[in-house]
Design an enzyme around this catalytic site. Sequence first.
Site, short mmCIF file in Angstrom:
data_model
loop_
_atom_site.label_atom_id
_atom_site.label_comp_id
_atom_site.label_asym_id
_atom_site.label_seq_id
_atom_site.Cartn_x
_atom_site.Cartn_y
_atom_site.Cartn_z
N HIS A 1 1.56 4.37 -2.93
CA HIS A 1 1.56 5.83 -2.76
C HIS A 1 2.79 6.44 -3.42
CE1 HIS A 1 -1.94 6.70 -0.42
NE2 HIS A 1 -1.60 5.95 0.61
N HIS B 1 0.84 -1.21 0.00
CA HIS B 1 0.00 0.00 0.00
C HIS B 1 0.87 1.25 0.00
CE1 HIS B 1 -3.37 2.64 1.43
NE2 HIS B 1 -2.36 3.26 2.03
N GLU B 2 1.87 1.27 0.86
CA GLU B 2 2.74 2.45 0.94
C GLU B 2 3.57 2.61 -0.33
OE1 GLU B 2 2.12 4.49 3.09
OE2 GLU B 2 0.97 3.25 4.47
N GLU C 1 -6.52 6.85 -0.99
CA GLU C 1 -6.41 5.65 -0.17
C GLU C 1 -7.01 4.44 -0.88
OE1 GLU C 1 -4.57 5.37 2.49
OE2 GLU C 1 -4.07 7.48 2.25
#
Length: 289
Positions: free
Chosen positions: A136, A132-133, A208
Site C-alpha cells: 500500500h 501487504h501494508e 486490496e
Amino acid sequence: MGNQFKTLALLAALSGLLIAISYWVIGGSSGLIIGIGLAAVTNLLSWYQSDKIALAVYRAQPVSESQAPRLYRMVQRLSQRANIPMPGVYIVPGQTANAFATGRDPEHAAVAVTEGILNILPEDELEAVIAHELTHIINRDTLTQAVAATVAGAISFLAQMVSYSLWFGGIGGRDNERGGNPLGVLLTVVLAPIAATIIQLAISRTREFSADAGSARLTGNPRALARALQRLEAAARQIPLNANPAFEPLLIINSISGQFLGNLFSSHPSTEARVQALLKLEKQLPTIA
C-alpha cells in the site's frame, strides 16, 4: 497519477460539500464564508496530518526495536527487500486482530498492527500481512486512503454537530440573509453520513487485490496471506476493532464482517474473493515474481 487525481477529486468533493452544507444550514454569505474557511482548514489538515489522525484514532503507539524486536526486524527486512525507506512501526493496544498502513508517501509512512494480530499469527502469516501494508505504501494507496478517511470523518462529524445542535436551540442565526434552512439541516443530518460512505466506496476495492498481489510477490508465499486473511476475518467477528467507521478502509480486513449491509457498503472485497485470487496467483508466481 491515478492516485493523485483521485485524492484531489476527494478533496474537491469535500470542499464543495462543506460549502454547500454551510450555505444551506447557516444561510447566505455567512454560510459561504464559513464553508470556505472550513474547507480550507480541512483540506490542509487531511493532506498533511491524515496519517497522524489515523494513528490517533486507533491509539497506535510507536515502538522501537528493543520494545518489539520481532515486528520491528520484520518490517525492516521487508522494507529493504522492497527498496523503500523503513516506515515507522506502531502497535495498537487490544486483542482484536488487524493492521493498517498510513502516510502520504514512502518517506512519511507508518505501519501499525494490533497486539491481537501479534498473538494469533505465525511468522509467515504476519510477514505476509506486513508485506501487504508495505505494498500500500509503495503504491501510494496510503495517501488516498488516509485522505478519504479524514474526508469521510469530517463529513460524519459535521452531521453529528448539526444533529446535536437541533437539541440545543437550533442552528443558524436570525440576522443573516437566509436565517438557516430547515430543509438543509434535515438533509445534512440524513445525507451527510451517506455521502461519507460514498466517498469511502470511491476508493476502489481493487487496491486490496493489488496489495495482496504485492505481498505475494514480496514474500513469495501467497498462501500465507490467504491463511492470514481467513484467520483475521474469524478473529474480527469475535473481537471487532472499535473506531470511527470512516477509517475502516485503512484496515487489512473489515473489522466487522458477515453482515449484509456491511458487505454491501464495504470498501474491501470479500475475504473469499481475495483468497481465491491469491490461490490463482500462487500458480502464476514463478512466472511473475
